[in-house]
Design a protein around this motif. Structure first.
Motif, PDB file in Angstrom:
ATOM      1  N   VAL A 124      -0.144 -17.431 -29.047  1.00  0.00           N
ATOM      2  CA  VAL A 124      -1.237 -18.083 -29.397  1.00  0.00           C
ATOM      3  C   VAL A 124      -0.717 -19.613 -29.342  1.00  0.00           C
ATOM      4  O   VAL A 124      -1.205 -20.563 -28.803  1.00  0.00           O
TER       5      VAL A 124
ATOM      6  N   CYS B 281      -3.627 -22.408 -27.457  1.00  0.00           N
ATOM      7  CA  CYS B 281      -4.998 -21.959 -27.699  1.00  0.00           C
ATOM      8  C   CYS B 281      -5.569 -22.991 -28.550  1.00  0.00           C
ATOM      9  O   CYS B 281      -6.842 -23.388 -28.468  1.00  0.00           O
ATOM     10  N   GLY B 282      -5.141 -23.282 -29.421  1.00  0.00           N
ATOM     11  CA  GLY B 282      -5.625 -24.369 -30.710  1.00  0.00           C
ATOM     12  C   GLY B 282      -5.834 -25.724 -30.113  1.00  0.00           C
ATOM     13  O   GLY B 282      -6.592 -26.398 -30.890  1.00  0.00           O
TER      14      GLY B 282
ATOM     15  N   HIS C   1      -9.429 -24.752 -28.869  1.00  0.00           N
ATOM     16  CA  HIS C   1     -10.400 -23.721 -30.092  1.00  0.00           C
ATOM     17  C   HIS C   1     -10.237 -24.296 -31.458  1.00  0.00           C
ATOM     18  O   HIS C   1     -10.835 -23.609 -32.165  1.00  0.00           O
ATOM     19  N   THR C   2      -9.443 -25.189 -31.777  1.00  0.00           N
ATOM     20  CA  THR C   2      -9.120 -25.533 -33.263  1.00  0.00           C
ATOM     21  C   THR C   2      -9.865 -27.128 -33.190  1.00  0.00           C
ATOM     22  O   THR C   2      -9.181 -28.065 -32.385  1.00  0.00           O
TER      23      THR C   2
ATOM     24  N   LEU D  53      -9.063 -22.265 -34.925  1.00  0.00           N
ATOM     25  CA  LEU D  53      -9.319 -21.434 -33.758  1.00  0.00           C
ATOM     26  C   LEU D  53     -10.744 -20.936 -34.028  1.00  0.00           C
ATOM     27  O   LEU D  53     -11.366 -19.958 -33.358  1.00  0.00           O
ATOM     28  N   SER D  54     -11.583 -21.799 -34.732  1.00  0.00           N
ATOM     29  CA  SER D  54     -13.029 -21.420 -34.828  1.00  0.00           C
ATOM     30  C   SER D  54     -13.965 -22.246 -33.939  1.00  0.00           C
ATOM     31  O   SER D  54     -15.072 -22.068 -34.105  1.00  0.00           O
TER      32      SER D  54
ATOM     33  N   THR E  64     -12.985 -29.704 -27.996  1.00  0.00           N
ATOM     34  CA  THR E  64     -13.674 -28.496 -27.947  1.00  0.00           C
ATOM     35  C   THR E  64     -14.867 -28.403 -27.206  1.00  0.00           C
ATOM     36  O   THR E  64     -15.492 -27.494 -27.099  1.00  0.00           O
TER      37      THR E  64
ATOM     38  N   ASN F 202     -15.430 -19.420 -30.607  1.00  0.00           N
ATOM     39  CA  ASN F 202     -15.024 -19.068 -32.055  1.00  0.00           C
ATOM     40  C   ASN F 202     -14.019 -17.750 -31.764  1.00  0.00           C
ATOM     41  O   ASN F 202     -14.641 -16.800 -31.370  1.00  0.00           O
ATOM     42  N   LEU F 203     -12.616 -18.108 -32.015  1.00  0.00           N
ATOM     43  CA  LEU F 203     -11.687 -16.735 -31.818  1.00  0.00           C
ATOM     44  C   LEU F 203     -11.611 -15.894 -33.067  1.00  0.00           C
ATOM     45  O   LEU F 203     -10.920 -15.120 -33.203  1.00  0.00           O
ATOM     46  N   THR F 204     -12.291 -16.597 -34.111  1.00  0.00           N
ATOM     47  CA  THR F 204     -11.753 -15.882 -35.417  1.00  0.00           C
ATOM     48  C   THR F 204     -12.693 -14.374 -35.472  1.00  0.00           C
ATOM     49  O   THR F 204     -13.528 -14.242 -34.962  1.00  0.00           O
TER      50      THR F 204
ATOM     51  N   LEU G 277      -5.428 -12.966 -33.662  1.00  0.00           N
ATOM     52  CA  LEU G 277      -6.574 -13.314 -33.835  1.00  0.00           C
ATOM     53  C   LEU G 277      -7.432 -12.655 -35.014  1.00  0.00           C
ATOM     54  O   LEU G 277      -8.219 -13.081 -35.844  1.00  0.00           O
TER      55      LEU G 277
END
Length: 199
Positions: A47, A52-53, A56-57, A74-75, A105, A118-120, A174
């Motif tokens: 990640v 990814c962040g 996605h962050t 990562l939300s 984002t 949101n990947l959480t 994740l």
């Protein structure tokens, strides 16, 4: 004549530079990877390497500029974030291909407006997903493996080249994150995005 000589000189310079790079590169050691890493550890590594962040962050503004918001790791795009209107005529074949909001984002392009998911493991994110659903989504470019298209700038076609083992590791990581309740807005189609009040 001059262009031919110029071309050959440039070629020689490039070859010398490439040779130097090979010599220098061969002296450097490849970073060591933990072969005994758990799937979560391997997923964390992938990640981070995959960036990814970056999208996605959400970010917070600090004295050093925008930094990842560790409380919303990562939300995805914050549900309550207000975006400025999309200026008319900015995106087009002879203009910009895409623009992003300040924390990367939300993106607007010829596809409309897309928001980082949101990947959480919260129910508003990937809480109901299985490893197979995640793998199918990455392999097909379809949300939840069979829904709407996953839109740019998400490079799902690059991540689709990963092995099932690596994708399972990413999913394990994740799933290990703290769940963040955040309902990301649905994508906005191109025509609607031109008149969207929030953009």
């Amino acid at each position: 004549m001059y262009s031919r000589i110029h071309h050959r000189i440039l070629l020689v310079i490039c070859l010398i530079a490439a040779t130097q790079g090979v010599v220098v590169g061969s002296e450097e050691q490849e970073p060591q990877h933990n072969t005994n890493a758990t799937p979560v550890e391997r997923g964390h590594y992938l990640v981070n390497v995959g960036g990814c962040g970056e999208c996605h962050t959400p970010k917070v503004l600090t004295k050093d500029g925008p930094q990842p918001d560790e409380n919303r790791l990562l939300s995805g795009h914050p549900a309550d974030a207000k975006l400025p209107p999309l200026p008319p005529g900015v995106i087009g074949p002879d203009r910009w291909g895409a623009i992003a909001n300040n924390d990367l984002t939300a993106w607007a392009g010829p596809w409309g407006v897309s928001y980082a998911a949101n990947l959480t493991p919260d129910v508003t994110g990937m809480g109901g997903w299985s490893p197979e659903t995640f793998i199918q989504a990455i392999r097909t470019g379809k949300h939840a493996g069979g829904g709407r298209d996953i839109l740019p700038p998400m490079p799902w076609m690059d991540y689709a080249q990963m092995t099932d083992e690596d994708l399972r590791a990413v999913f394990a990581y994740l799933k290990s994150l703290p769940p963040v309740s955040n309902v990301v807005p649905a994508p906005v189609p191109p025509a609607a995005s031109q008149n969207q009040d929030r953009m």
